[in-house]
Design an enzyme around this catalytic site. Structure first.
Site, mmCIF file in Angstrom:
data_model
loop_
_atom_site.group_PDB
_atom_site.id
_atom_site.type_symbol
_atom_site.label_atom_id
_atom_site.label_comp_id
_atom_site.label_asym_id
_atom_site.label_seq_id
_atom_site.Cartn_x
_atom_site.Cartn_y
_atom_site.Cartn_z
ATOM 1 N N HIS A 161 0.833 -1.210 0.000
ATOM 2 C CA HIS A 161 0.000 0.000 0.000
ATOM 3 C C HIS A 161 0.868 1.261 0.000
ATOM 4 C CE1 HIS A 161 -3.644 2.374 1.203
ATOM 5 N NE2 HIS A 161 -2.714 3.166 1.713
ATOM 6 N N GLU A 162 1.770 1.342 0.965
ATOM 7 C CA GLU A 162 2.622 2.539 1.055
ATOM 8 C C GLU A 162 3.543 2.619 -0.162
ATOM 9 O OE1 GLU A 162 1.777 4.726 3.201
ATOM 10 O OE2 GLU A 162 0.502 3.400 4.393
ATOM 11 N N HIS A 220 1.812 4.551 -2.782
ATOM 12 C CA HIS A 220 1.950 6.002 -2.562
ATOM 13 C C HIS A 220 3.344 6.461 -3.021
ATOM 14 C CE1 HIS A 220 -1.771 6.760 -0.439
ATOM 15 N NE2 HIS A 220 -1.510 5.898 0.512
ATOM 16 N N GLU A 238 -4.811 7.677 -2.852
ATOM 17 C CA GLU A 238 -5.323 6.379 -2.382
ATOM 18 C C GLU A 238 -5.617 5.450 -3.559
ATOM 19 O OE1 GLU A 238 -5.802 4.841 0.725
ATOM 20 O OE2 GLU A 238 -4.427 6.440 1.256
#
Ligand code: ZN
Length: 512
Positions: free
Chosen positions: A276-277, A280, A306
């Site tokens: 997830h990170e 980003h 997101e």
């Protein structure tokens, strides 16, 4: 011509200095979350306040106002100005006016109230005592409403919308509460029905949930580093570290930090945080070098950000094709624990659906329901059709309606998230918007790259990054979310691609 260029150059200098100061503050904050010794907190708060104050001073420097006026006097269109400079001026002006409209006294009042409110929330959550937090929440709502009104958002005739619209606009420029509600409400009903169908059909696989066998944390870290590097994270331009809550922060054009946490009884939580990170991080590292150190050098909105993290985490990271490329490697790392688990059971276990009281533990099907619920409550609080004292009851009722479960306490209900205590109203929708944008982009990407599944299975992510880079990453704040979406897909915000994806995947998985 010379004057115009001179004014622009000076504006760029002010902007660059502000960005350097903001990034210096981000270094201090990153350090605080990852390695600051406990007793360093007090001095750090002072250092941060000073550096953030200096950044704010640069942003609202009267010289910036004078330069903007001078440039405006050359005419709205500023003939001959390259598109990049026009975008820079639009974004700079937006940041400048937004900051200028809040007096230093008001900003200090907000900071003070936030400190008290957060401390009260920590205690209230620990003691399951909503009543103790309620006055602080009322104060934070009141300040948020005032802030929005200072920016010019009031419910008065002729004004651009309600106070809540103004708060949403901070995180998702150009998207109002009515636009979001029109998409969220039907989405909520459909997801809720799908969730009920799944839970009626089968109990979720519990293989990974709080597994008492221990998953070596060092091995988890080694696997995650190997995975992240293979996904394309450039460790010469970024780092992966540990923190209590995973996050991503940009410290410079070639310096993006992501963090995660690992649990010995559960290997997937740390792993999916890293992916997830990482999503980003890819966005921030993929910015056009021409935007370097300017106010354009950031993701364009929280929702678009997101969309990138959730795309990598869920749509790619929890897909069959992706794990066809990684299953055997994962098994090599964790051989005793993975003994006897075949690929299908592994895939099913990581996509287990089970309604949870806690948002951050939610699966792909129910996650957006947690957000829609919060969005509806926020809207009602700002419309004054719901009072703060009535919030726990409204929360529990909505949980039952949407997820079919009811919290036994406010600690695992209305008090679970930190956001409201910080006055971050209008922030929650970004998470579900990310799911929707992500699938709108993904459908388009698959149209352009029909061999994506085969590429995922052989761990080749180049074409995906090239496509996302060219169409999304590189633009930074140059394109607002609406424009980015329209240019790329020809559509406005829509839940249809997300619903198509989720219905297909989970109908197959649960043989509905
Ligand atoms: Zn995120």
């Amino acid at each position: 011509m010379t004057d115009k260029n001179g004014a622009l150059l000076k504006l760029h200098t002010l902007d660059r200095e502000r960005m350097y100061l903001e990034r210096a503050a981000a270094v201090l904050r990153w350090d605080q979350e990852t390695c600051l010794p406990p007793k360093g907190v007090e001095d750090r708060a002072e250092q941060l306040a000073l550096v953030e104050g200096l950044a704010h001073e640069r942003l609202v420097d009267p010289e910036a106002g004078r330069l903007l006026e001078e440039l405006e006097s050359h005419g709205e269109a500023l003939p001959g100005l390259p598109a990049l400079e026009r975008d820079f001026l639009r974004v700079f002006r937006r940041d400048y006016h937004r900051a200028l409209k809040l007096s230093p006294e008001f900003v200090r009042e907000c900071a003070r109230a936030e400190g008290l409110s957060q401390a009260a929330w920590v205690d209230a959550r620990k003691n399951n005592d909503f009543a103790a937090f309620a006055p602080h929440l009322e104060k934070m709502i009141d300040l948020a409403r005032k802030k929005s009104e200072y920016w010019g958002w009031t419910a008065a005739p002729g004004a651009p919308g309600s106070a809540y619209d103004g708060l949403l606009d901070v995180y998702e420029p150009g998207l109002g509460a009515a636009d979001i509600a029109a998409v969220f409400l039907p989405l909520g009903k459909k997801l809720s029905a799908l969730l009920a169908k799944i839970t009626a059909k089968a109990a979720a696989s519990g293989f990974f949930s709080k597994d008492p066998r221990r998953w070596d944390v060092q091995k988890q870290d080694a696997f995650c580093r190997e995975l992240l590097g293979t996904l394309g994270f450039d460790f010469t331009r970024g780092r992966l570290d540990l923190s209590a809550h995973p996050f991503t922060t940009t410290l410079g054009f070639n310096d993006v930090r992501i963090t995660t946490r690992y649990a010995a009884e559960e290997p997937l939580s740390g792993l999916f945080s890293v992916i997830h990170e990482g999503g980003h991080g890819f966005y921030e590292l993929g910015l056009d070098p021409a935007l370097r150190s300017s106010c354009l050098a950031e993701g364009t909105s929280m929702g678009i950000h997101e969309s990138q993290s959730r795309l990598w985490e869920n749509v790619i990271g929890r897909s069959r094709a992706f794990w066809e490329g990684w299953f055997s490697r994962f098994t090599e790392y964790f051989l005793p624990q993975m003994e006897g688990l075949d690929f299908d059971s592994f895939y099913r276990a990581m996509n287990a659906v089970s309604p949870s009281l806690i948002r951050v533990e939610a699966d792909e099907v129910s996650y957006s329901l947690h957000i829609i619920l919060r969005f509806e409550l926020e809207q009602r609080l700002f419309q004054k059709t719901l009072r703060v004292q009535e919030l726990p009851g409204a929360w529990n009722k909505a949980m039952e309606e949407y997820l079919g479960i009811k919290p036994a306490s406010d600690t695992e209900g209305v008090l679970q998230d930190v956001h409201w205590s910080m006055g971050a109203f209008g922030y929650f929708p970004s998470y579900a918007l990310g799911n929707l944008y992500g699938l709108q982009f993904w459908e388009k990407l698959r149209e352009c790259l029909p061999d994506t599944d085969a590429a995922l299975a052989r761990r080749d992510y180049t074409a995906i990054h090239d496509w996302l880079g060219k169409n999304i990453y590189r633009w930074g704040r140059r394109l607002e979310p609406r424009r980015l979406l329209a240019d790329l897909t020809g559509k406005q915000l829509s839940a249809e691609p997300f619903l198509r994806y989720i219905e297909k995947k989970y109908t197959e998985l649960y043989e509905l």
